[in-house]
Design a protein around this motif. Structure first.
Motif, short mmCIF file in Angstrom:
data_model
loop_
_atom_site.label_atom_id
_atom_site.label_comp_id
_atom_site.label_asym_id
_atom_site.label_seq_id
_atom_site.Cartn_x
_atom_site.Cartn_y
_atom_site.Cartn_z
N ARG A 17 76.23 75.94 -2.77
CA ARG A 17 75.92 76.85 -1.67
C ARG A 17 76.08 78.30 -2.13
O ARG A 17 75.35 79.18 -1.68
N SER A 142 80.87 78.09 6.01
CA SER A 142 80.52 77.35 7.23
C SER A 142 79.41 78.03 8.03
O SER A 142 78.93 77.47 9.01
N GLN A 143 78.98 79.21 7.60
CA GLN A 143 77.94 79.94 8.31
C GLN A 143 76.57 79.83 7.63
O GLN A 143 75.71 80.69 7.80
N ASP A 145 74.16 78.16 8.45
CA ASP A 145 73.10 78.16 9.45
C ASP A 145 72.67 79.58 9.83
O ASP A 145 71.62 79.79 10.42
N LYS A 146 73.49 80.58 9.45
CA LYS A 146 73.18 81.99 9.72
C LYS A 146 72.93 82.78 8.43
O LYS A 146 73.02 84.00 8.42
#
Length: 175
Positions: A17, A142-143, A145-146
Motif C-alpha cells: 500500500r 486505513s484511509q 478508500d480516501k
C-alpha cells in the motif's frame, strides 16, 4: 520538458500500500506525459541491498541521484523508517543526492507518528544534499478508500511550494 521521477519504496513487502500511496502522489503532482517514472520497490532487491559492491544497487542509486524528483516512501517502523530504506540511502556519499528534490512519505496505522517523515526522514535526505520542498507526507493506511482526496491535498501543497521556489529563483534557467 519531461521530469525524471523516481519512487523508492522501503517496505519489505512487495507491491505494498505504501507503493500505491507514493505512485498516486506522483500521479497527482504531474500531468500525464510530463514525467518519466521509475519505481524501485526495495523488497525486490533484498538479496543485493547489503552486498558490497553491487552493480545492481549501484545502478539503482545512480538512477535515483540523476532524478529531478524522488518520492522516498516507507511504512513507519519503530516510529521511523525501515532498515531497508536506510540501507539503500547509506550507499550514498555526502551530498550524493545534491540537486534532487525529495519528498519523504511514511505510512502508518494511525496518526501517532505523523511527524515521522518530517522529523526523521527529511533530515536524512537533506544531509544527503536533497532539497525537501516542505513537510513530509504521512498517510494513515486505513484511509485507502480516501487515497485520491488525501494525496491530492498533499500534491497541491507541494505544487504550491514548487511555484514559490520557482518565483524566488526568478526568470531564466534554474539549473
Amino acid at each position: 520538458m519531461t521530469v525524471k521521477v523516481s519512487v523508492v519504496v522501503g517496505n519489505p513487502k512487495p507491491q505494498s500500500r505504501t507503493l500505491k500511496v507514493a505512485t498516486t502522489l506522483v500521479e497527482h503532482l504531474f500531468a500525464d506525459d510530463t514525467y518519466d517514472l521509475k519505481v524501485i520497490d526495495l523488497a525486490d532487491h533484498q538479496s543485493e541491498i547489503f552486498a558490497w559492491p553491487s552493480e545492481e544497487m549501484s545502478a539503482l542509486n545512480a538512477h535515483v541521484a540523476e532524478s529531478d524528483l524522488v518520492v522516498f516512501a516507507c511504512p513507519t517502523y519503530k516510529a521511523t523508517y525501515t532498515g531497508l530504506l536506510k540501507a539503500f540511502l547509506d550507499r550514498y556519499p555526502a551530498n550524493g543526492l545534491a540537486g534532487v528534490v525529495a519528498i519523504p512519505v511514511l505510512t502508518g496505522a494511525d496518526l501517532t507518528h505523523s511527524m515521522g517523515p518530517t522529523v526523521n526522514l527529511a533530515p536524512l535526505l537533506v544531509e544527503l544534499g536533497a532539497i525537501v520542498p516542505g513537510r513530509g507526507f504521512y498517510f494513515v493506511a486505513s484511509q485507502m478508500d480516501k487515497i485520491d482526496e488525501l494525496v491530492a491535498a498533499a500534491a497541491s501543497e507541494y505544487r504550491s511550494n514548487f511555484a514559490k521556489v520557482a518565483f524566488l529563483a526568478g526568470p531564466g534557467d534554474m539549473s
